[in-house]
Design an enzyme around this catalytic site. Structure first.
Site, PDB file in Angstrom:
ATOM      1  N   VAL A 120       0.639  -1.051  -0.051  1.00 52.07           N
ATOM      2  CA  VAL A 120      -0.307  -0.077   0.000  1.00 52.07           C
ATOM      3  C   VAL A 120       1.013   1.371  -0.113  1.00 52.07           C
ATOM      4  O   VAL A 120       2.313   1.844   0.463  1.00 52.07           O
ATOM      5  CB  VAL A 120      -0.678  -0.298   1.156  1.00 52.07           C
ATOM      6  CG1 VAL A 120      -1.631   1.449   1.340  1.00 52.07           C
ATOM      7  CG2 VAL A 120      -1.906  -1.811   1.186  1.00 52.07           C
TER       8      VAL A 120
ATOM      9  N   CYS B 102      -3.661  -9.254   4.113  1.00 57.68           N
ATOM     10  CA  CYS B 102      -3.821  -7.811   4.823  1.00 57.68           C
ATOM     11  C   CYS B 102      -4.292  -8.285   5.826  1.00 57.68           C
ATOM     12  O   CYS B 102      -5.311  -8.074   6.765  1.00 57.68           O
ATOM     13  CB  CYS B 102      -3.920  -6.549   4.140  1.00 57.68           C
ATOM     14  SG  CYS B 102      -3.878  -5.110   4.577  1.00 57.68           S
TER      15      CYS B 102
ATOM     16  N   LYS C 239      -3.088 -14.080  -2.579  1.00 58.64           N
ATOM     17  CA  LYS C 239      -2.103 -13.893  -1.279  1.00 58.64           C
ATOM     18  C   LYS C 239      -1.993 -13.921   0.459  1.00 58.64           C
ATOM     19  O   LYS C 239      -3.748 -13.466   0.153  1.00 58.64           O
ATOM     20  CB  LYS C 239      -1.171 -12.420  -1.335  1.00 58.64           C
ATOM     21  CG  LYS C 239      -0.206 -12.214  -0.531  1.00 58.64           C
ATOM     22  CD  LYS C 239       0.859 -11.384  -1.022  1.00 58.64           C
ATOM     23  CE  LYS C 239       1.497 -10.720  -0.075  1.00 58.64           C
ATOM     24  NZ  LYS C 239       1.192 -10.748   1.204  1.00 58.64           N
TER      25      LYS C 239
ATOM     26  N   HIS D 285       2.457 -15.539   3.613  1.00 59.82           N
ATOM     27  CA  HIS D 285       2.818 -14.250   4.254  1.00 59.82           C
ATOM     28  C   HIS D 285       3.363 -15.919   5.137  1.00 59.82           C
ATOM     29  O   HIS D 285       2.499 -16.056   5.568  1.00 59.82           O
ATOM     30  CB  HIS D 285       2.405 -12.789   3.780  1.00 59.82           C
ATOM     31  CG  HIS D 285       3.178 -12.352   5.032  1.00 59.82           C
ATOM     32  ND1 HIS D 285       3.239 -11.223   4.715  1.00 59.82           N
ATOM     33  CD2 HIS D 285       3.566 -12.806   6.206  1.00 59.82           C
ATOM     34  CE1 HIS D 285       3.973 -10.850   5.394  1.00 59.82           C
ATOM     35  NE2 HIS D 285       4.428 -11.665   6.894  1.00 59.82           N
TER      36      HIS D 285
ATOM     37  N   GLY E 136      10.098 -12.467   4.082  1.00 52.31           N
ATOM     38  CA  GLY E 136      11.617 -13.362   4.111  1.00 52.31           C
ATOM     39  C   GLY E 136      12.454 -11.862   4.768  1.00 52.31           C
ATOM     40  O   GLY E 136      13.821 -11.587   4.070  1.00 52.31           O
TER      41      GLY E 136
END
Length: 513
Positions: free
Chosen positions: A45, A141, A180, A208, A241
């Site tokens: 973002v 998110c 994601k 993630h 990472g």
């Protein structure tokens, strides 16, 4: 960002500030995006706007994701080809550019949306699919602005909704679809979810390696990403990472090996220095920032977004003299001056302004094609809310021509390339009529031309506010006769017409031939 010097809509084309390439047209992407062994810029973002994406590609990124864009905002946008910048802009009703892309990234950019509704997600995907290489749904998110609408990580608790959204997208668009996610409380729950996601037909899944309540300072769970990679057959993209692994390009491969993933998605390490994608090693930060600023100026990026991204790169240097000047900058020009790029700003904006002026002259020339001393013009629009259902000005004009035994009206309509608006000229009894206002569609433009003609001739146009609606009354009588006689063959011409209006002498003379 709002529409500025570089955000005027024009015909399709591409502006290269250094004039190294000719103007080109945005083309339909037929290349299928591959997610194997790729280094990818993560969606971030306020960071993943066009300048950052282009810079990441320059330094070696294979795929770039745009920042998460909310479906409700995107469905309100209009697609505008910006010939000044050589971009495609998706512009909100308030003139704010929500998403901007260009030919250079077309085969590499993935559009990420925030959504909690399958049909709305599909509407957004179909809006942008011809200008991007792939579509992604954000399901990881943890921020409130995303989760409060049931989007982002909130979707992880609703696997049925996830399936519905992804299945709808996979079936509804021609570009590869990805998503994601973050990992769930247990490895077993996570693997169960990714199996369901794989079943939807997505091209890849980005993971993630943290739980939704975990933050960057928490260690990434490479073991969970590895377990996912060993479970599914589709490519897995490892993310998370930057804190523990990635400082330069060679670390990207180390993270991929540690997770067993097909590809690696880099977020904060790329935000701090996008040259992390460079195989030869990172560039000096001052050089990276100058290159970023060049893209920001060339593509009219809003100064606040530019300033934010530069501040993320400076990090601990924000307290030095340059950092303080950047923090105080209140325009793109001031930002350029902080980095001793004032002349670049002046030259580039002058070139853009020159392009704008040239295109405006071209537009005027195109509009002059319909400028004719013999055309009667007036500023009118057709608003269907002002007319009865199924009754239009075109119908009134056609019926009047039939009654007067004149040839039926002939419409000539042109499209203005820069904004895809339409203008129509109608010819009645060898006299031409047109509206000076451009419309969003060919049909609306023709109706507006008909209105201009009817008003010029003093004829009724059938508006609800008119005391007598000739065609409306005839339609009612027709419907009644159909009910009484079962006869569907009655035509409008067989009914008595309204009082003959005054016809200008010059038109009357030209009609007697």
């Amino acid at each position: 960002m709002r529409r500025g010097i570089g955000q005027r809509a024009h015909a399709q084309g591409n502006l290269n500030v250094e004039s190294r390439e000719p103007a080109i047209q945005m083309t339909v992407n037929t290349t299928s995006l591959c997610f194997q062994n790729k280094a990818i810029l993560a969606p971030m973002v306020r960071v993943g706007t066009l300048p950052m994406r282009l810079l990441a590609l320059d330094y070696g990124a294979d795929i770039v994701y745009c920042e998460e864009l909310i479906d409700i905002k995107m469905v309100q946008c209009k697609r505008i080809v910006n010939e000044v910048l050589g971009t495609v802009d998706f512009v909100a009703p308030n003139e704010r550019v929500v998403f901007r892309t260009c030919e250079k990234e077309k085969d590499s950019v993935v559009f990420q949306m925030g959504t909690a509704d399958a049909e709305r997600a599909l509407a957004v995907a179909k809006l942008v699919e011809n200008d991007v290489a792939g579509i992604d749904v954000n399901m990881g998110c943890p921020k409130e602005y995303s989760t409060k609408g049931g989007m982002g990580a909130a979707l992880l608790s609703h696997p049925d909704k996830i399936e519905s959204i992804l299945t709808t997208l996979v079936k509804g668009v021609c570009k590869p679809v990805t998503c994601k996610i973050r990992i769930l409380p247990t490895k077993e729950e996570t693997i169960s979810l990714v199996k369901r996601i794989e079943g939807t037909g997505v091209a890849a899944i980005a993971v993630h390696g943290r739980k939704k309540e975990e933050r960057p300072q928490h260690s990434v769970h490479c073991d969970v990403i590895k377990a996912i990679s060993e479970t599914v057959s589709i490519p897995v993209i490892a993310n998370g990472g930057s804190h523990d692994f990635i400082k330069e390009h060679s670390d990207i491969e180390a993270f991929r090996q540690a997770t067993g993933a097909s590809s690696v998605m880099v977020a904060r390490a790329a935000m701090w220095n996008p040259s992390v994608f460079r195989k030869e090693g990172p560039c000096l930060l001052k050089d990276v920032m100058r290159e970023y600023i060049k893209y920001a100026v060339r593509y009219d990026n809003h100064y606040t977004n530019t300033k934010y991204c530069l501040c993320q790169m400076l990090r601990e240097q924000l307290e030095n003299a340059q950092g303080k000047k950047l923090h105080a900058a209140q325009s793109m020009q001031e930002i350029c001056e902080v980095f001793e790029m004032g002349s670049f700003y002046e030259e580039t904006t002058a070139l853009l302004e020159g392009k704008k002026v040239s295109l405006e002259a071209k537009d005027q020339s195109e509009e002059d094609q319909i400028e004719d001393a013999g055309v009667i013009k007036m500023a009118v629009r057709f608003d269907k809310r002002e007319y009865p259902p199924q009754i239009t000005p075109k119908m009134h004009l056609l019926e009047w021509c039939r009654k007067e035994k004149l040839p039926q009206p002939v419409y000539e309509t042109i499209e203005r390339p820069r904004d895809r608006l339409f203008c129509s000229v109608v010819t009645v009894a060898e006299q031409k009529y047109s509206s000076t206002l451009w419309e969003k569609s060919k049909k609306l433009a023709e109706q507006a031309a008909a209105v201009a003609c009817l008003r010029a001739l003093g004829l009724p146009e059938g508006k609800l506010t008119e005391e007598a609606n000739h065609l409306g009354n005839k339609r009612k009588r027709q419907d009644q006769e159909v009910l009484n006689n079962g006869d569907h063959g009655i035509s409008l011409e067989t009914e008595a017409s309204c009082k003959k209006p005054h016809f200008p002498p010059e038109v009357c003379n030209s009609s007697v031939s």
